[in-house]
Design a protein around this motif. Structure first.
Motif, PDB file in Angstrom:
ATOM      1  N   HIS A 198       0.862  -1.196   0.000  1.00 23.23           N
ATOM      2  CA  HIS A 198       0.000   0.000   0.000  1.00 23.23           C
ATOM      3  C   HIS A 198       0.887   1.232   0.000  1.00 23.23           C
ATOM      4  CE1 HIS A 198      -3.375   2.562   0.453  1.00 23.23           C
ATOM      5  NE2 HIS A 198      -3.178   2.837   1.726  1.00 23.23           N
ATOM      6  N   PRO A 199       1.222   1.776  -1.168  1.00 22.12           N
ATOM      7  CA  PRO A 199       0.881   1.283  -2.510  1.00 22.12           C
ATOM      8  C   PRO A 199       1.710   0.051  -2.871  1.00 22.12           C
ATOM      9  CG  PRO A 199       2.315   3.187  -2.709  1.00 22.12           C
ATOM     10  CD  PRO A 199       2.035   3.003  -1.233  1.00 22.12           C
ATOM     11  N   ARG A 200       1.345  -0.595  -3.955  1.00 23.62           N
ATOM     12  CA  ARG A 200       2.005  -1.856  -4.339  1.00 23.62           C
ATOM     13  C   ARG A 200       3.527  -1.701  -4.306  1.00 23.62           C
ATOM     14  NH1 ARG A 200      -1.670  -5.528  -5.876  1.00 23.62           N
ATOM     15  NH2 ARG A 200      -3.605  -4.772  -6.780  1.00 23.62           N
ATOM     16  N   GLY A 201       4.167  -2.661  -3.652  1.00 25.56           N
ATOM     17  CA  GLY A 201       5.617  -2.654  -3.546  1.00 25.56           C
ATOM     18  C   GLY A 201       6.141  -1.828  -2.377  1.00 25.56           C
ATOM     19  N   LYS A 202       5.266  -1.112  -1.703  1.00 29.88           N
ATOM     20  CA  LYS A 202       5.633  -0.282  -0.552  1.00 29.88           C
ATOM     21  C   LYS A 202       4.779  -0.713   0.644  1.00 29.88           C
ATOM     22  CE  LYS A 202       8.141   2.542  -3.130  1.00 29.88           C
ATOM     23  NZ  LYS A 202       9.528   2.452  -3.246  1.00 29.88           N
ATOM     24  N   ALA A 203       4.820   0.079   1.698  1.00 29.93           N
ATOM     25  CA  ALA A 203       4.033  -0.243   2.894  1.00 29.93           C
ATOM     26  C   ALA A 203       3.513   1.040   3.526  1.00 29.93           C
ATOM     27  CB  ALA A 203       4.878  -1.006   3.908  1.00 29.93           C
ATOM     28  N   ARG A 204       2.455   0.877   4.282  1.00 33.50           N
ATOM     29  CA  ARG A 204       1.892   1.967   5.087  1.00 33.50           C
ATOM     30  C   ARG A 204       2.037   1.535   6.543  1.00 33.50           C
ATOM     31  NH1 ARG A 204      -3.908   4.789   3.936  1.00 33.50           N
ATOM     32  NH2 ARG A 204      -3.680   6.534   5.375  1.00 33.50           N
ATOM     33  N   TYR A 205       2.568   2.445   7.367  1.00 33.81           N
ATOM     34  CA  TYR A 205       2.821   2.155   8.772  1.00 33.81           C
ATOM     35  C   TYR A 205       1.889   2.961   9.667  1.00 33.81           C
ATOM     36  CZ  TYR A 205       7.107   0.074   7.045  1.00 33.81           C
ATOM     37  OH  TYR A 205       8.011  -0.711   6.382  1.00 33.81           O
ATOM     38  N   PHE A 206       1.469   2.342  10.741  1.00 38.40           N
ATOM     39  CA  PHE A 206       0.683   3.005  11.774  1.00 38.40           C
ATOM     40  C   PHE A 206       1.584   3.071  13.001  1.00 38.40           C
ATOM     41  CE2 PHE A 206      -2.088   1.229   8.710  1.00 38.40           C
ATOM     42  CZ  PHE A 206      -3.091   2.171   8.566  1.00 38.40           C
ATOM     43  N   MET A 207       1.712   4.298  13.543  1.00 39.53           N
ATOM     44  CA  MET A 207       2.679   4.519  14.609  1.00 39.53           C
ATOM     45  C   MET A 207       2.026   5.259  15.775  1.00 39.53           C
ATOM     46  SD  MET A 207       5.935   5.543  12.217  1.00 39.53           S
ATOM     47  CE  MET A 207       7.185   4.916  13.335  1.00 39.53           C
ATOM     48  N   GLN A 208       2.568   5.018  16.952  1.00 32.76           N
ATOM     49  CA  GLN A 208       2.041   5.666  18.159  1.00 32.76           C
ATOM     50  C   GLN A 208       3.171   6.102  19.074  1.00 32.76           C
ATOM     51  OE1 GLN A 208      -0.118   3.138  20.865  1.00 32.76           O
ATOM     52  NE2 GLN A 208       1.274   1.414  20.562  1.00 32.76           N
ATOM     53  N   LYS A 209       2.846   7.085  19.870  1.00 35.52           N
ATOM     54  CA  LYS A 209       3.747   7.534  20.927  1.00 35.52           C
ATOM     55  C   LYS A 209       2.911   7.771  22.168  1.00 35.52           C
ATOM     56  CE  LYS A 209       7.082  11.124  22.149  1.00 35.52           C
ATOM     57  NZ  LYS A 209       7.781  12.346  21.666  1.00 35.52           N
ATOM     58  N   ARG A 210       3.185   7.010  23.194  1.00 35.92           N
ATOM     59  CA  ARG A 210       2.457   7.199  24.448  1.00 35.92           C
ATOM     60  C   ARG A 210       3.073   8.368  25.193  1.00 35.92           C
ATOM     61  NH1 ARG A 210      -1.176   4.783  26.218  1.00 35.92           N
ATOM     62  NH2 ARG A 210      -2.021   2.750  26.196  1.00 35.92           N
ATOM     63  N   LEU A 211       2.218   9.168  25.779  1.00 37.50           N
ATOM     64  CA  LEU A 211       2.667  10.314  26.568  1.00 37.50           C
ATOM     65  C   LEU A 211       2.608   9.921  28.047  1.00 37.50           C
ATOM     66  CD1 LEU A 211       0.773  13.143  24.679  1.00 37.50           C
ATOM     67  CD2 LEU A 211       3.124  12.348  24.343  1.00 37.50           C
ATOM     68  N   PRO A 212       3.631  10.255  28.819  1.00 32.43           N
ATOM     69  CA  PRO A 212       3.614   9.901  30.240  1.00 32.43           C
ATOM     70  C   PRO A 212       2.497  10.644  30.969  1.00 32.43           C
ATOM     71  CG  PRO A 212       5.654  11.064  29.659  1.00 32.43           C
ATOM     72  CD  PRO A 212       4.829  10.947  28.419  1.00 32.43           C
ATOM     73  N   ASP A 213       1.984   9.993  32.000  1.00 28.30           N
ATOM     74  CA  ASP A 213       0.917  10.615  32.817  1.00 28.30           C
ATOM     75  C   ASP A 213       1.414  11.825  33.548  1.00 28.30           C
ATOM     76  OD1 ASP A 213      -0.925   8.742  32.013  1.00 28.30           O
ATOM     77  OD2 ASP A 213      -0.466   7.390  33.668  1.00 28.30           O
TER      78      ASP A 213
END
Length: 142
Positions: A127-142
């Protein structure tokens, strides 16, 4: 009355807003107020004042979703992207968010987000073909 299913050739911003309004109402009823709040950090042209880039996102429940981030080509490599993300993080912390999440394509900036402390939590190959799509997160400290 049976609702109609329609596929417009050119969906409008009003169509999107109508769908969003129904979804937000449902989510608020099911879980309580989401606090759906837009977040923008803009890059402005120094002479014209026109918006030439920036960050667009929204806080929903306890997380900031970064929907769009772009630095003008002529200003890349000057730390503007990091400054945009730092300002968004400041806003998220001030609103008591648990974290920030976003998605990016392999040809965009996964390495940039990793340097800012983001970790991948999902990936779509080809997505797209031959590539990738990444989902990323960063948790914030309390």
């Amino acid at each position: 009355m049976q609702p109609l299913i329609v596929t417009p050739d050119a969906p409008s911003a009003a169509d999107r807003e109508a769908i969003l309004d129904v979804l937000v109402a449902y989510n608020d009823e099911a879980h309580g107020p989401s606090g759906h709040e837009p977040v923008a950090v803009l890059v402005k042209h120094p002479e014209t004042g026109a918006t030439i880039g920036g960050l667009w996102g929204r806080i929903v429940f306890d997380w900031l979703f970064v929907e769009l981030l772009v630095v003008p080509k002529e200003a890349r490599g000057e730390g503007i992207g990091s400054r945009l993300m730092a300002e968004a993080e400041t806003r998220a912390r001030a609103r008591g968010c648990a974290g920030i999440w976003l998605d990016t394509f392999a040809f965009q900036a996964p390495g940039f987000y990793t340097k800012l402390g983001f970790e991948p939590f999902g990936k779509i190959d080809d997505h797209p073909r031959g590539k990738a799509r990444y989902f990323m997160q960063k948790r914030l400290p309390d």
